[in-house]
Scaffold this motif. Structure first.
Motif, PDB file in Angstrom:
ATOM      1  N   THR A  26     -15.642  19.636 -20.985  1.00 13.68           N
ATOM      2  CA  THR A  26     -15.340  18.222 -20.740  1.00 13.68           C
ATOM      3  C   THR A  26     -16.378  17.605 -19.813  1.00 13.68           C
ATOM      4  OG1 THR A  26     -12.975  18.699 -20.986  1.00 13.68           O
ATOM      5  CG2 THR A  26     -13.571  16.584 -19.999  1.00 13.68           C
ATOM      6  N   LEU A  27     -16.753  18.334 -18.767  1.00 13.20           N
ATOM      7  CA  LEU A  27     -17.763  17.831 -17.835  1.00 13.20           C
ATOM      8  C   LEU A  27     -19.090  17.591 -18.547  1.00 13.20           C
ATOM      9  CD1 LEU A  27     -17.115  20.046 -14.666  1.00 13.20           C
ATOM     10  CD2 LEU A  27     -16.747  17.579 -14.867  1.00 13.20           C
ATOM     11  N   VAL A  30     -18.680  14.557 -21.066  1.00 13.25           N
ATOM     12  CA  VAL A  30     -18.505  13.269 -20.382  1.00 13.25           C
ATOM     13  C   VAL A  30     -19.818  12.822 -19.760  1.00 13.25           C
ATOM     14  CG1 VAL A  30     -17.408  12.169 -18.391  1.00 13.25           C
ATOM     15  CG2 VAL A  30     -16.023  13.478 -20.002  1.00 13.25           C
ATOM     16  N   MET A  31     -20.597  13.754 -19.237  1.00 10.33           N
ATOM     17  CA  MET A  31     -21.888  13.402 -18.651  1.00 10.33           C
ATOM     18  C   MET A  31     -22.819  12.789 -19.700  1.00 10.33           C
ATOM     19  SD  MET A  31     -24.499  15.852 -16.520  1.00 10.33           S
ATOM     20  CE  MET A  31     -25.973  15.182 -15.723  1.00 10.33           C
ATOM     21  N   PHE A  35     -16.294   9.050 -21.251  1.00 11.51           N
ATOM     22  CA  PHE A  35     -14.918   9.421 -21.568  1.00 11.51           C
ATOM     23  C   PHE A  35     -14.568   9.112 -23.030  1.00 11.51           C
ATOM     24  CE2 PHE A  35     -14.070   8.702 -16.852  1.00 11.51           C
ATOM     25  CZ  PHE A  35     -14.002  10.053 -16.575  1.00 11.51           C
ATOM     26  N   ILE A  65      -8.097  14.713 -18.241  1.00 13.78           N
ATOM     27  CA  ILE A  65      -9.056  14.058 -17.345  1.00 13.78           C
ATOM     28  C   ILE A  65      -8.550  14.062 -15.910  1.00 13.78           C
ATOM     29  CG2 ILE A  65     -10.206  11.881 -16.796  1.00 13.78           C
ATOM     30  CD1 ILE A  65     -11.347  13.314 -19.239  1.00 13.78           C
ATOM     31  N   CYS A  72     -12.042  19.141  -9.791  1.00 13.61           N
ATOM     32  CA  CYS A  72     -13.335  18.817  -9.186  1.00 13.61           C
ATOM     33  C   CYS A  72     -13.188  18.506  -7.701  1.00 13.61           C
ATOM     34  CB  CYS A  72     -13.971  17.632  -9.914  1.00 13.61           C
ATOM     35  SG  CYS A  72     -14.613  18.028 -11.551  1.00 13.61           S
ATOM     36  N   GLU A 110     -23.210  17.384 -13.370  1.00 11.41           N
ATOM     37  CA  GLU A 110     -22.145  16.955 -14.276  1.00 11.41           C
ATOM     38  C   GLU A 110     -20.875  16.585 -13.505  1.00 11.41           C
ATOM     39  OE1 GLU A 110     -21.816  21.475 -13.962  1.00 11.41           O
ATOM     40  OE2 GLU A 110     -23.412  19.954 -14.041  1.00 11.41           O
ATOM     41  N   SER A 113     -21.574  13.078 -12.057  1.00  8.89           N
ATOM     42  CA  SER A 113     -21.456  12.096 -13.127  1.00  8.89           C
ATOM     43  C   SER A 113     -19.990  11.833 -13.468  1.00  8.89           C
ATOM     44  CB  SER A 113     -22.195  12.590 -14.374  1.00  8.89           C
ATOM     45  OG  SER A 113     -22.013  11.701 -15.456  1.00  8.89           O
ATOM     46  N   PHE A 114     -19.210  12.899 -13.562  1.00 12.57           N
ATOM     47  CA  PHE A 114     -17.787  12.762 -13.875  1.00 12.57           C
ATOM     48  C   PHE A 114     -17.074  11.944 -12.804  1.00 12.57           C
ATOM     49  CE2 PHE A 114     -13.425  14.160 -13.243  1.00 12.57           C
ATOM     50  CZ  PHE A 114     -12.882  14.015 -14.515  1.00 12.57           C
ATOM     51  N   GLN A 117     -17.977   8.232 -12.986  1.00 10.56           N
ATOM     52  CA  GLN A 117     -17.331   7.588 -14.121  1.00 10.56           C
ATOM     53  C   GLN A 117     -15.828   7.458 -13.895  1.00 10.56           C
ATOM     54  OE1 GLN A 117     -18.659   8.580 -18.202  1.00 10.56           O
ATOM     55  NE2 GLN A 117     -20.043  10.044 -17.245  1.00 10.56           N
ATOM     56  N   PHE A 118     -15.235   8.464 -13.282  1.00  9.95           N
ATOM     57  CA  PHE A 118     -13.793   8.455 -13.030  1.00  9.95           C
ATOM     58  C   PHE A 118     -13.413   7.272 -12.151  1.00  9.95           C
ATOM     59  CE2 PHE A 118      -9.841   9.538 -11.025  1.00  9.95           C
ATOM     60  CZ  PHE A 118      -9.124  10.208 -11.997  1.00  9.95           C
TER      61      PHE A 118
END
Length: 210
Positions: A26-27, A30-31, A35, A65, A72, A110, A113-114, A117-118
């Protein structure tokens, strides 16, 4: 024949491995794709598991997510606040925590970046409403508040101090990762010294008497 405890341990290890693979996939996706561009079917394929397996662990993509966010946060908190550094004098610990986080984001872009974006998505509001996954935020706020209480740093709003701390960390890590500038130990120390000089209480007192 294995005992029940042994079978449970194997099952737990197997579950942890699969969830870890799903998180890592997922990481990565998503990077690269964001999403919306990372469907569950593609995450499953990248992780090497069946799509149904993901839904066995996570009822929806939203749950995946948010659970990944909490995962994370835990990783980031462990990277920042190392047990061996707890006895450092406050200024040295401030420097260590800042550098720890920069190094973590450089090693795991990553994750950075996650997280970015989150916090720019509706998921951030959902987490705020649930009051979940705030370990790192609480530790950071507590650490900065300790600095204020012990008169190491200026008595500023925690949100301002946190923004200055996190903002410079992410900017430094991204500049390094993007190849714009290679930060080594010496240049990182120079960078965090600028931050520290700007918030330390001695600087504040000097300015008040000018």
């Amino acid at each position: 024949m294995r005992s029940f405890a042994d079978r449970m341990n194997v099952q737990l290890e197997h579950t942890a491995e699969k969830k870890g693979a799903i998180f890592e996939s997922t990481l990565r996706l998503v990077m690269k794709q964001g999403f919306h561009g990372s469907p569950m079917s593609q995450i499953a394929q990248d992780a090497g598991v069946a799509t149904g397996t993901i839904y066995h662990y996570f009822s929806s993509k939203d749950e995946l997510i948010i659970e990944l966010f909490k995962h994370c946060k835990h990783r980031i908190g462990n990277a920042m606040f190392k047990t061996a550094e707890q006895s450092f004098p406050y200024p040295e610990r401030f420097v260590a925590i800042w550098i720890n986080l920069v190094n973590f984001y450089i090693e795991y872009p990553e994750v950075l970046s996650f997280m970015e974006q989150f916090f720019s998505s509706p998921y951030a509001e959902a987490v705020h409403e649930r009051n979940c996954g705030v370990q790192m935020q609480n530790e950071m706020s507590n650490f900065l508040q300790l600095g204020i209480d012990e008169e190491h740093i200026k008595p500023l709003d925690i949100n301002i101090l946190s923004a200055a701390f996190i903002g410079t960390v992410t900017a430094t890590a991204k500049r390094h990762t993007n190849g714009h500038y290679s930060f080594d130990e010496s240049s990182m120390n120079e960078m965090v010294t600028i931050i520290w000089d700007g918030i330390k209480k001695e600087s504040f007192q000097t300015e008040q008497h000018v």
